[in-house]
Write a protein that holds these residues in place. Structure first.
Motif, PDB file in Angstrom:
ATOM      1  N   GLY A  50     -32.059  -8.523-109.379  1.00  0.00           N
ATOM      2  CA  GLY A  50     -31.876  -9.885-109.883  1.00  0.00           C
ATOM      3  C   GLY A  50     -31.150  -9.896-111.210  1.00  0.00           C
ATOM      4  N   LEU A  51     -31.503  -8.988-112.093  1.00  0.00           N
ATOM      5  CA  LEU A  51     -30.823  -8.902-113.390  1.00  0.00           C
ATOM      6  C   LEU A  51     -29.359  -8.499-113.226  1.00  0.00           C
ATOM      7  CD1 LEU A  51     -33.639  -7.224-115.519  1.00  0.00           C
ATOM      8  CD2 LEU A  51     -32.874  -9.608-115.611  1.00  0.00           C
ATOM      9  N   VAL A  52     -29.112  -7.525-112.352  1.00  0.00           N
ATOM     10  CA  VAL A  52     -27.731  -7.098-112.083  1.00  0.00           C
ATOM     11  C   VAL A  52     -26.940  -8.247-111.463  1.00  0.00           C
ATOM     12  CG1 VAL A  52     -26.310  -5.563-110.656  1.00  0.00           C
ATOM     13  CG2 VAL A  52     -28.269  -4.652-111.903  1.00  0.00           C
ATOM     14  N   GLY A  53     -27.541  -8.942-110.506  1.00  0.00           N
ATOM     15  CA  GLY A  53     -26.869 -10.077-109.872  1.00  0.00           C
ATOM     16  C   GLY A  53     -26.550 -11.186-110.856  1.00  0.00           C
ATOM     17  N   ALA A  54     -27.477 -11.484-111.748  1.00  0.00           N
ATOM     18  CA  ALA A  54     -27.244 -12.523-112.758  1.00  0.00           C
ATOM     19  C   ALA A  54     -26.130 -12.106-113.712  1.00  0.00           C
ATOM     20  CB  ALA A  54     -28.531 -12.802-113.524  1.00  0.00           C
ATOM     21  N   ALA A  55     -26.110 -10.834-114.116  1.00  0.00           N
ATOM     22  CA  ALA A  55     -25.060 -10.344-115.010  1.00  0.00           C
ATOM     23  C   ALA A  55     -23.692 -10.425-114.339  1.00  0.00           C
ATOM     24  CB  ALA A  55     -25.362  -8.916-115.450  1.00  0.00           C
ATOM     25  N   LEU A  56     -23.627 -10.047-113.060  1.00  0.00           N
ATOM     26  CA  LEU A  56     -22.359 -10.146-112.325  1.00  0.00           C
ATOM     27  C   LEU A  56     -21.908 -11.594-112.189  1.00  0.00           C
ATOM     28  CD1 LEU A  56     -22.850  -7.510-109.489  1.00  0.00           C
ATOM     29  CD2 LEU A  56     -21.209  -7.429-111.361  1.00  0.00           C
ATOM     30  N   PHE A  57     -22.835 -12.486-111.916  1.00  0.00           N
ATOM     31  CA  PHE A  57     -22.517 -13.907-111.783  1.00  0.00           C
ATOM     32  C   PHE A  57     -21.939 -14.451-113.095  1.00  0.00           C
ATOM     33  CE2 PHE A  57     -23.891 -18.400-111.971  1.00  0.00           C
ATOM     34  CZ  PHE A  57     -23.148 -18.878-110.891  1.00  0.00           C
ATOM     35  N   ILE A  58     -22.566 -14.118-114.205  1.00  0.00           N
ATOM     36  CA  ILE A  58     -22.083 -14.578-115.506  1.00  0.00           C
ATOM     37  C   ILE A  58     -20.712 -13.985-115.809  1.00  0.00           C
ATOM     38  CG2 ILE A  58     -22.514 -14.431-117.995  1.00  0.00           C
ATOM     39  CD1 ILE A  58     -25.537 -14.658-117.263  1.00  0.00           C
ATOM     40  N   ALA A  59     -20.517 -12.700-115.517  1.00  0.00           N
ATOM     41  CA  ALA A  59     -19.223 -12.057-115.761  1.00  0.00           C
ATOM     42  C   ALA A  59     -18.121 -12.700-114.934  1.00  0.00           C
ATOM     43  CB  ALA A  59     -19.316 -10.559-115.452  1.00  0.00           C
ATOM     44  N   ILE A  60     -18.404 -13.035-113.692  1.00  0.00           N
ATOM     45  CA  ILE A  60     -17.412 -13.692-112.836  1.00  0.00           C
ATOM     46  C   ILE A  60     -17.078 -15.084-113.367  1.00  0.00           C
ATOM     47  CG2 ILE A  60     -17.057 -14.690-110.534  1.00  0.00           C
ATOM     48  CD1 ILE A  60     -18.577 -12.206-109.439  1.00  0.00           C
ATOM     49  N   LEU A  61     -18.094 -15.825-113.821  1.00  0.00           N
ATOM     50  CA  LEU A  61     -17.837 -17.141-114.395  1.00  0.00           C
ATOM     51  C   LEU A  61     -16.969 -17.053-115.645  1.00  0.00           C
ATOM     52  CD1 LEU A  61     -21.242 -19.023-114.076  1.00  0.00           C
ATOM     53  CD2 LEU A  61     -19.151 -19.409-112.786  1.00  0.00           C
ATOM     54  N   ILE A  62     -17.252 -16.092-116.512  1.00  0.00           N
ATOM     55  CA  ILE A  62     -16.440 -15.914-117.723  1.00  0.00           C
ATOM     56  C   ILE A  62     -15.008 -15.568-117.357  1.00  0.00           C
ATOM     57  CG2 ILE A  62     -16.111 -14.409-119.736  1.00  0.00           C
ATOM     58  CD1 ILE A  62     -19.189 -14.321-119.970  1.00  0.00           C
ATOM     59  N   LEU A  63     -14.833 -14.694-116.381  1.00  0.00           N
ATOM     60  CA  LEU A  63     -13.495 -14.315-115.929  1.00  0.00           C
ATOM     61  C   LEU A  63     -12.739 -15.524-115.383  1.00  0.00           C
ATOM     62  CD1 LEU A  63     -11.454 -12.032-115.349  1.00  0.00           C
ATOM     63  CD2 LEU A  63     -12.511 -11.838-113.096  1.00  0.00           C
ATOM     64  N   LEU A  64     -13.408 -16.339-114.572  1.00  0.00           N
ATOM     65  CA  LEU A  64     -12.755 -17.526-114.018  1.00  0.00           C
ATOM     66  C   LEU A  64     -12.359 -18.517-115.105  1.00  0.00           C
ATOM     67  CD1 LEU A  64     -14.910 -18.177-110.822  1.00  0.00           C
ATOM     68  CD2 LEU A  64     -12.552 -17.371-110.931  1.00  0.00           C
ATOM     69  N   VAL A  65     -13.197 -18.689-116.099  1.00  0.00           N
ATOM     70  CA  VAL A  65     -12.875 -19.596-117.198  1.00  0.00           C
ATOM     71  C   VAL A  65     -11.681 -19.081-117.979  1.00  0.00           C
ATOM     72  CG1 VAL A  65     -13.718 -20.488-119.408  1.00  0.00           C
ATOM     73  CG2 VAL A  65     -15.181 -20.562-117.394  1.00  0.00           C
ATOM     74  N   ARG A  66     -11.656 -17.799-118.254  1.00  0.00           N
ATOM     75  CA  ARG A  66     -10.509 -17.222-118.989  1.00  0.00           C
ATOM     76  C   ARG A  66      -9.204 -17.367-118.204  1.00  0.00           C
ATOM     77  NH1 ARG A  66     -12.756 -11.796-122.034  1.00  0.00           N
ATOM     78  NH2 ARG A  66     -14.174 -12.921-123.435  1.00  0.00           N
ATOM     79  N   VAL A  67      -9.262 -17.151-116.903  1.00  0.00           N
ATOM     80  CA  VAL A  67      -8.071 -17.310-116.077  1.00  0.00           C
ATOM     81  C   VAL A  67      -7.612 -18.764-116.083  1.00  0.00           C
ATOM     82  CG1 VAL A  67      -7.228 -17.255-113.686  1.00  0.00           C
ATOM     83  CG2 VAL A  67      -8.503 -15.312-114.607  1.00  0.00           C
ATOM     84  N   ALA A  68      -8.552 -19.706-115.968  1.00  0.00           N
ATOM     85  CA  ALA A  68      -8.206 -21.118-115.969  1.00  0.00           C
ATOM     86  C   ALA A  68      -7.597 -21.532-117.311  1.00  0.00           C
ATOM     87  CB  ALA A  68      -9.455 -21.957-115.672  1.00  0.00           C
ATOM     88  N   ILE A  69      -8.129 -21.016-118.404  1.00  0.00           N
ATOM     89  CA  ILE A  69      -7.574 -21.352-119.725  1.00  0.00           C
ATOM     90  C   ILE A  69      -6.170 -20.800-119.868  1.00  0.00           C
ATOM     91  CG2 ILE A  69      -7.811 -20.864-122.192  1.00  0.00           C
ATOM     92  CD1 ILE A  69     -10.869 -21.099-121.778  1.00  0.00           C
ATOM     93  N   ASN A  70      -5.959 -19.554-119.403  1.00  0.00           N
ATOM     94  CA  ASN A  70      -4.617 -18.962-119.490  1.00  0.00           C
ATOM     95  C   ASN A  70      -3.626 -19.710-118.608  1.00  0.00           C
ATOM     96  OD1 ASN A  70      -5.228 -17.013-121.383  1.00  0.00           O
ATOM     97  ND2 ASN A  70      -5.820 -15.502-119.847  1.00  0.00           N
ATOM     98  N   LEU A  71      -4.036 -20.195-117.468  1.00  0.00           N
ATOM     99  CA  LEU A  71      -3.128 -20.945-116.597  1.00  0.00           C
ATOM    100  C   LEU A  71      -2.810 -22.311-117.169  1.00  0.00           C
ATOM    101  CD1 LEU A  71      -4.532 -20.063-113.062  1.00  0.00           C
ATOM    102  CD2 LEU A  71      -2.412 -19.262-114.113  1.00  0.00           C
ATOM    103  N   ALA A  72      -3.707 -22.871-117.944  1.00  0.00           N
ATOM    104  CA  ALA A  72      -3.506 -24.194-118.510  1.00  0.00           C
ATOM    105  C   ALA A  72      -2.562 -24.182-119.698  1.00  0.00           C
ATOM    106  CB  ALA A  72      -4.852 -24.790-118.936  1.00  0.00           C
ATOM    107  N   LYS A  73      -2.331 -23.027-120.290  1.00  0.00           N
ATOM    108  CA  LYS A  73      -1.443 -22.925-121.479  1.00  0.00           C
ATOM    109  C   LYS A  73       0.004 -23.045-121.119  1.00  0.00           C
ATOM    110  CE  LYS A  73      -4.523 -20.325-124.397  1.00  0.00           C
ATOM    111  NZ  LYS A  73      -4.735 -19.124-125.152  1.00  0.00           N
TER     112      LYS A  73
END
Length: 73
Positions: A50-73
């Motif tokens: 559960g802890l590993v899954g939560a960490a992966l979920f958070i990492a994927i969300l951060i990655l998606l946000v960073r990609v979206a911000i870079n595409l918006a520039k």
């Protein structure tokens, strides 16, 4: 207390625990699968999975946000 000690000695693999946690994150566990997992899985493995899954979920969300911000520039 003896039930907890017996539960911790269960031998299913960590992969089975990860699979159970993965499906439970989506909320699509069948009742019979949940009952089988509760009888077979090691509770320590489930907590770690559960802890590993939560960490992966958070990492994927951060990655998606960073990609979206870079595409918006």
């Amino acid at each position: 207390m003896d039930d907890l000690k017996r539960a911790v000695r269960r031998k299913p693999s960590f992969g089975q625990s990860m699979r159970a946690v993965f499906w439970s994150f989506f909320g699509v566990r069948k009742g019979k699968d949940h009952d089988r997992d509760m009888a077979q899985l090691n509770p320590v493995h489930v907590i770690v999975a559960g802890l590993v899954g939560a960490a992966l979920f958070i990492a994927i969300l951060i990655l998606l946000v960073r990609v979206a911000i870079n595409l918006a520039k």
